[in-house]
Structures are given as structure tokens and as C-alpha cells.
Design a protein around this motif. Structure first.
Motif, PDB file in Angstrom:
ATOM      1  N   GLY A 118       7.097 -17.072  42.689  1.00  0.00           N
ATOM      2  CA  GLY A 118       8.314 -17.579  43.162  1.00  0.00           C
ATOM      3  C   GLY A 118       8.720 -18.896  42.188  1.00  0.00           C
ATOM      4  N   ASN A 119       8.280 -19.744  42.854  1.00  0.00           N
ATOM      5  CA  ASN A 119       9.314 -20.907  41.901  1.00  0.00           C
ATOM      6  C   ASN A 119       7.781 -22.169  41.515  1.00  0.00           C
ATOM      7  N   ALA A 120       6.371 -21.473  42.650  1.00  0.00           N
ATOM      8  CA  ALA A 120       5.468 -22.586  41.982  1.00  0.00           C
ATOM      9  C   ALA A 120       5.024 -21.497  40.449  1.00  0.00           C
ATOM     10  N   VAL A 122       7.039 -20.909  38.110  1.00  0.00           N
ATOM     11  CA  VAL A 122       8.627 -20.502  37.183  1.00  0.00           C
ATOM     12  C   VAL A 122       8.618 -22.184  37.055  1.00  0.00           C
ATOM     13  N   LEU A 123       7.694 -23.025  37.817  1.00  0.00           N
ATOM     14  CA  LEU A 123       7.801 -24.587  37.326  1.00  0.00           C
ATOM     15  C   LEU A 123       6.650 -25.014  36.968  1.00  0.00           C
TER      16      LEU A 123
END
Length: 152
Positions: A118-120, A122-123
């Protein structure tokens, strides 16, 4: 072309190992790094076995491979020659460890986690790439890590 296919296959096996072992799950990594949870029983020691297995395989692999006169898919071995410990050798692993402890990702598992994290993930990968670029930029500066010259 054969070299690229072999490297791709090795990367797939490595990535699969990261997923199966839980190394791409930041919660599992953070539970391993939370040494304060040992008395309460919340500490997860399973990644220690993953790391011990990786060290054993690497140790044996290096011993077997370096007996060969040259790599199978290359002309020569590229081994490190530097032996001195400098500020870059100390700062790099320290930054790596702090990042790993804060985010629960290290570089290999972070790329693996892009598919499920998820986003974690990607960041983290974006921040990691920016940090790598910044480190290369700093290292390319001639005055980086040089002693300051006193002004007259």
C-alpha cells in the motif's frame, strides 16, 4: 541476454523469500525490532532465524563461488578493496538502521512490498530513492567530508 534472465530469476527467488519469511511486512519487522516487548512476550524472534539462514547461505555461497577462477556469467569478480573504517562506513549503516527501525522496511523488502504494502511502501521507496540521490550528490561534492580549512 542470459545474464539478465539469470539475474531476473535470482531476483524472483529473493523476492519470494522476502514475502514467505515476512520480511516485507513492516509490522513483523517492527515486532522483531521491539526489544522492549521481550518481557511481555510480544517480541517476534522469527526474523532472527531468517537472518541466520541468510548469513549461513551467504557464507557457504561465497566460499564455493570464490574458489572458481572467474564468475560464470562475468569476466572477473568485483570485491571490495577498502579496509579502513571512515565516517561514511559508520554513517551509512546508522542511517539504514534508523530508517529500518522507524518504517519497518529495508530496501529489498520495500520493493517487494510495493505489490502488497500500500501507500506506506510507496512513500518509503520514494523517500529511499530521494535519500540515495541526495547521498550520491553529497558524495560527489569535492568538499564533502573534507576537513575545513581555517580562514586567514
Amino acid at each position: 541476454m542470459m545474464s539478465v534472465l539469470v539475474q531476473f530469476a535470482i531476483g524472483l527467488v529473493f523476492g519470494l523469500g522476502l514475502v514467505v519469511s515476512g520480511m516485507s511486512n513492516p509490522a513483523k519487522v517492527l515486532n522483531f525490532l521491539d526489544l522492549a516487548a521481550i518481557p511481555g512476550g510480544g517480541w517476534d524472534p522469527s526474523l532472527a532465524f531468517v537472518m541466520a539462514g541468510a548469513i549461513a547461505v551467504t557464507f557457504i555461497g561465497y566460499r564455493l563461488v570464490l574458489r572458481q577462477p572467474r564468475p560464470i556469467l562475468g569476466g572477473t569478480f568485483h570485491l571490495p578493496t577498502a579496509t579502513e573504517i571512515d565516517s561514511r562506513i559508520l554513517a551509512g549503516p546508522a542511517i539504514f538502521g534508523v530508517g529500518w527501525g522507524l518504517a519497518g522496511f529495508c530496501p529489498g523488502p520495500a520493493f517487494t512490498a510495493l505489490t502488497v504494502g500500500g501507500n506506506a511502501a510507496v512513500l518509503f521507496v520514494i523517500a529511499m530513492l530521494l535519500g540515495m540521490g541526495g547521498a550520491r550528490w553529497l558524495a560527489s561534492r569535492p568538499d564533502f567530508l573534507q576537513p575545513a580549512t581555517p580562514r586567514a
